[in-house]
Design a protein around this motif. Structure first.
Motif, PDB file in Angstrom:
ATOM      1  N   ILE A  16       0.971  -1.122   0.017  1.00 20.33           N
ATOM      2  CA  ILE A  16      -0.014   0.028  -0.101  1.00 20.33           C
ATOM      3  C   ILE A  16       0.736   1.293   0.098  1.00 20.33           C
ATOM      4  CG2 ILE A  16      -1.456   1.312   1.523  1.00 20.33           C
ATOM      5  CD1 ILE A  16      -2.916  -1.165   2.266  1.00 20.33           C
ATOM      6  N   GLY A  17       0.635   2.271  -0.943  1.00 19.21           N
ATOM      7  CA  GLY A  17       1.266   3.623  -0.821  1.00 19.21           C
ATOM      8  C   GLY A  17       2.375   3.329  -2.178  1.00 19.21           C
ATOM      9  N   VAL A  18       2.487   2.217  -2.786  1.00 27.22           N
ATOM     10  CA  VAL A  18       3.344   2.094  -3.811  1.00 27.22           C
ATOM     11  C   VAL A  18       2.434   1.729  -5.265  1.00 27.22           C
ATOM     12  CG1 VAL A  18       5.419   0.796  -4.849  1.00 27.22           C
ATOM     13  CG2 VAL A  18       5.253   1.470  -2.320  1.00 27.22           C
TER      14      VAL A  18
ATOM     15  N   LEU B  50       6.766  -8.777  -6.428  1.00 31.20           N
ATOM     16  CA  LEU B  50       6.772  -7.347  -6.345  1.00 31.20           C
ATOM     17  C   LEU B  50       7.332  -6.831  -4.765  1.00 31.20           C
ATOM     18  CD1 LEU B  50       3.682  -6.217  -8.044  1.00 31.20           C
ATOM     19  CD2 LEU B  50       5.774  -6.536  -9.108  1.00 31.20           C
ATOM     20  N   LEU B  51       8.491  -5.865  -5.024  1.00 28.18           N
ATOM     21  CA  LEU B  51       9.150  -5.507  -3.695  1.00 28.18           C
ATOM     22  C   LEU B  51       9.315  -4.226  -3.590  1.00 28.18           C
ATOM     23  CD1 LEU B  51      10.984  -7.939  -5.356  1.00 28.18           C
ATOM     24  CD2 LEU B  51      11.676  -8.269  -2.889  1.00 28.18           C
ATOM     25  N   ALA B  52       9.177  -3.366  -2.355  1.00 30.55           N
ATOM     26  CA  ALA B  52       9.515  -1.952  -2.254  1.00 30.55           C
ATOM     27  C   ALA B  52       9.952  -1.636  -0.916  1.00 30.55           C
ATOM     28  CB  ALA B  52       8.091  -1.152  -2.546  1.00 30.55           C
ATOM     29  N   ASP B  53      10.831  -0.781  -0.995  1.00 30.45           N
ATOM     30  CA  ASP B  53      11.401   0.007   0.094  1.00 30.45           C
ATOM     31  C   ASP B  53      10.875   1.529  -0.210  1.00 30.45           C
ATOM     32  OD1 ASP B  53      12.643   1.694   2.090  1.00 30.45           O
ATOM     33  OD2 ASP B  53      14.489   0.579   1.855  1.00 30.45           O
ATOM     34  N   ARG B  54       9.653   1.938   0.509  1.00 26.17           N
ATOM     35  CA  ARG B  54       9.084   3.170   0.532  1.00 26.17           C
ATOM     36  C   ARG B  54       9.895   4.332   0.824  1.00 26.17           C
ATOM     37  NH1 ARG B  54       3.393   3.362   2.784  1.00 26.17           N
ATOM     38  NH2 ARG B  54       3.492   5.475   1.940  1.00 26.17           N
ATOM     39  N   ALA B  55      10.495   3.958   2.064  1.00 30.34           N
ATOM     40  CA  ALA B  55      11.306   4.966   2.622  1.00 30.34           C
ATOM     41  C   ALA B  55      12.540   5.456   1.612  1.00 30.34           C
ATOM     42  CB  ALA B  55      11.854   4.713   4.028  1.00 30.34           C
ATOM     43  N   ALA B  56      13.094   4.376   1.021  1.00 28.06           N
ATOM     44  CA  ALA B  56      14.521   4.756   0.180  1.00 28.06           C
ATOM     45  C   ALA B  56      13.918   5.022  -1.308  1.00 28.06           C
ATOM     46  CB  ALA B  56      15.136   3.577   0.074  1.00 28.06           C
TER      47      ALA B  56
ATOM     48  N   ARG C 241      13.412  -3.058   5.693  1.00 25.65           N
ATOM     49  CA  ARG C 241      12.376  -2.178   5.263  1.00 25.65           C
ATOM     50  C   ARG C 241      11.794  -2.756   4.256  1.00 25.65           C
ATOM     51  NH1 ARG C 241      15.741   3.158   5.736  1.00 25.65           N
ATOM     52  NH2 ARG C 241      15.744   2.770   3.699  1.00 25.65           N
ATOM     53  N   ILE C 242      12.203  -3.518   3.476  1.00 26.99           N
ATOM     54  CA  ILE C 242      11.407  -4.109   2.191  1.00 26.99           C
ATOM     55  C   ILE C 242      10.167  -4.940   2.374  1.00 26.99           C
ATOM     56  CG2 ILE C 242      11.912  -5.635   0.180  1.00 26.99           C
ATOM     57  CD1 ILE C 242      14.904  -4.548   0.127  1.00 26.99           C
ATOM     58  N   ALA C 243       9.481  -4.628   1.911  1.00 26.23           N
ATOM     59  CA  ALA C 243       8.193  -5.329   1.901  1.00 26.23           C
ATOM     60  C   ALA C 243       7.873  -5.934   0.482  1.00 26.23           C
ATOM     61  CB  ALA C 243       6.785  -4.515   2.161  1.00 26.23           C
TER      62      ALA C 243
ATOM     63  N   ARG D 230       8.127  -8.437   5.890  1.00 22.56           N
ATOM     64  CA  ARG D 230       6.658  -8.446   5.495  1.00 22.56           C
ATOM     65  C   ARG D 230       6.541  -9.072   3.967  1.00 22.56           C
ATOM     66  NH1 ARG D 230       5.464  -2.731   5.479  1.00 22.56           N
ATOM     67  NH2 ARG D 230       7.805  -2.276   5.025  1.00 22.56           N
ATOM     68  N   VAL D 231       5.953 -10.239   4.103  1.00 21.60           N
ATOM     69  CA  VAL D 231       5.712 -10.875   2.598  1.00 21.60           C
ATOM     70  C   VAL D 231       4.095 -11.302   2.543  1.00 21.60           C
ATOM     71  CG1 VAL D 231       6.201 -12.846   1.257  1.00 21.60           C
ATOM     72  CG2 VAL D 231       8.194 -11.798   2.648  1.00 21.60           C
ATOM     73  N   ALA D 232       3.700 -10.680   1.641  1.00 21.35           N
ATOM     74  CA  ALA D 232       1.968 -11.122   1.316  1.00 21.35           C
ATOM     75  C   ALA D 232       1.959 -12.338   0.224  1.00 21.35           C
ATOM     76  CB  ALA D 232       1.260  -9.843   0.569  1.00 21.35           C
TER      77      ALA D 232
END
Length: 252
Positions: free
Chosen positions: A14-16, A112-118, A152-154, A214-216
């Protein structure tokens, strides 16, 4: 009246801007009916181009879609600008806004992977060869090289062939057990000399073992749900001449 593209999202991302797409919302016909985005398929090239445009617009309007030439490897490519010729590899990462990273599948697991902060995202095509070879590990390393922090990676694992639909032989299971005896837990007894392999659970295990917290797992079976997804194995079992490919997209 055209059917809108179905975009499946994951709570971990969420947010990406992201989405796992199936076959709903495309213009292809016949065995490719729906949103077939496979450049390498026998489908009409104009239909594939329209489907790819629809897919990208449904997830990231205005972005430039980039996809690799997938070869079931563990190779990850860092994308800094759109490319004219698709590089060979099975994962993409970027920290550049406006690029929509796309991975094609037809039973293999899209990740799919994301580090929102970075401000770093990645997409990986994890078939059994790539998963065993470490394609998710390569993706994590490439994301870290761009400034991401592993803790931090989700991540999210999209529609793929489920254990109930994925019959393999003893030699297949032995490859995984030779790599790690604990991999036995991803194989359930099947008919004589065969097992049922849980690809999604194995990919989730590889991500968790690598430090992704965090893995969905979406739990969507491409083989069983013909209305929503393309499936290489289903097409093969039916003796169909070709099969469609679906896409999973993420970007900044």
């Amino acid at each position: 009246m055209s059917v809108p593209v179905e975009v499946i999202t994951a709570a971990t991302l969420i947010g990406v801007s992201h989405g796992f797409l199936g076959r709903i919302g495309g213009v292809s016909r016949g065995v490719h009916a729906g949103l077939n985005v496979g450049i390498g398929s026998d489908d009409d090239a104009a239909a594939v181009a329209e489907n790819r445009a629809r897919a990208s617009a449904a997830v990231m309007p205005g972005a430039t879609l980039v996809t690799p030439y997938q070869v079931h490897s563990a190779e990850c490519i860092t994308v800094r600008a759109p490319f004219d010729e698709r590089p060979r590899g099975d994962a993409l990462v970027t920290d550049r806004p406006g690029l929509a990273l796309g991975i094609l599948t037809a039973d293999c697991a899209p990740v799919l992977l994301a580090d929102r902060a970075a401000g770093v995202v990645g997409a990986a095509h994890a078939g059994w060869k790539g998963a065993l070879g470490g394609v998710t590990d390569s993706t994590l390393l490439a994301m870290e090289a761009l400034g991401a922090k592993r803790e931090r990676i989700a991540a999210a694992i999209g529609p793929c062939i489920a254990r109930a639909s994925y019959e393999v032989d003893t030699a297949f299971a032995q490859r995984f057990e030779a790599d790690d005896p604990a991999n036995e837990r991803f194989f359930a007894e099947g008919r004589d000399g065969h097992f049922q392999f849980d690809l999604e659970a194995y990919v989730a295990h590889r991500l968790a073992a690598a430090g992704v917290m965090r893995v969905a797992m979406l739990g969507l079976d491409t083989y069983a749900d013909e209305a929503r997804f393309f499936s290489f194995r289903r097409a093969t079992h039916r003796g169909e001449p070709d099969y469609g490919r679906q896409i999973s997209i993420i970007g900044l």
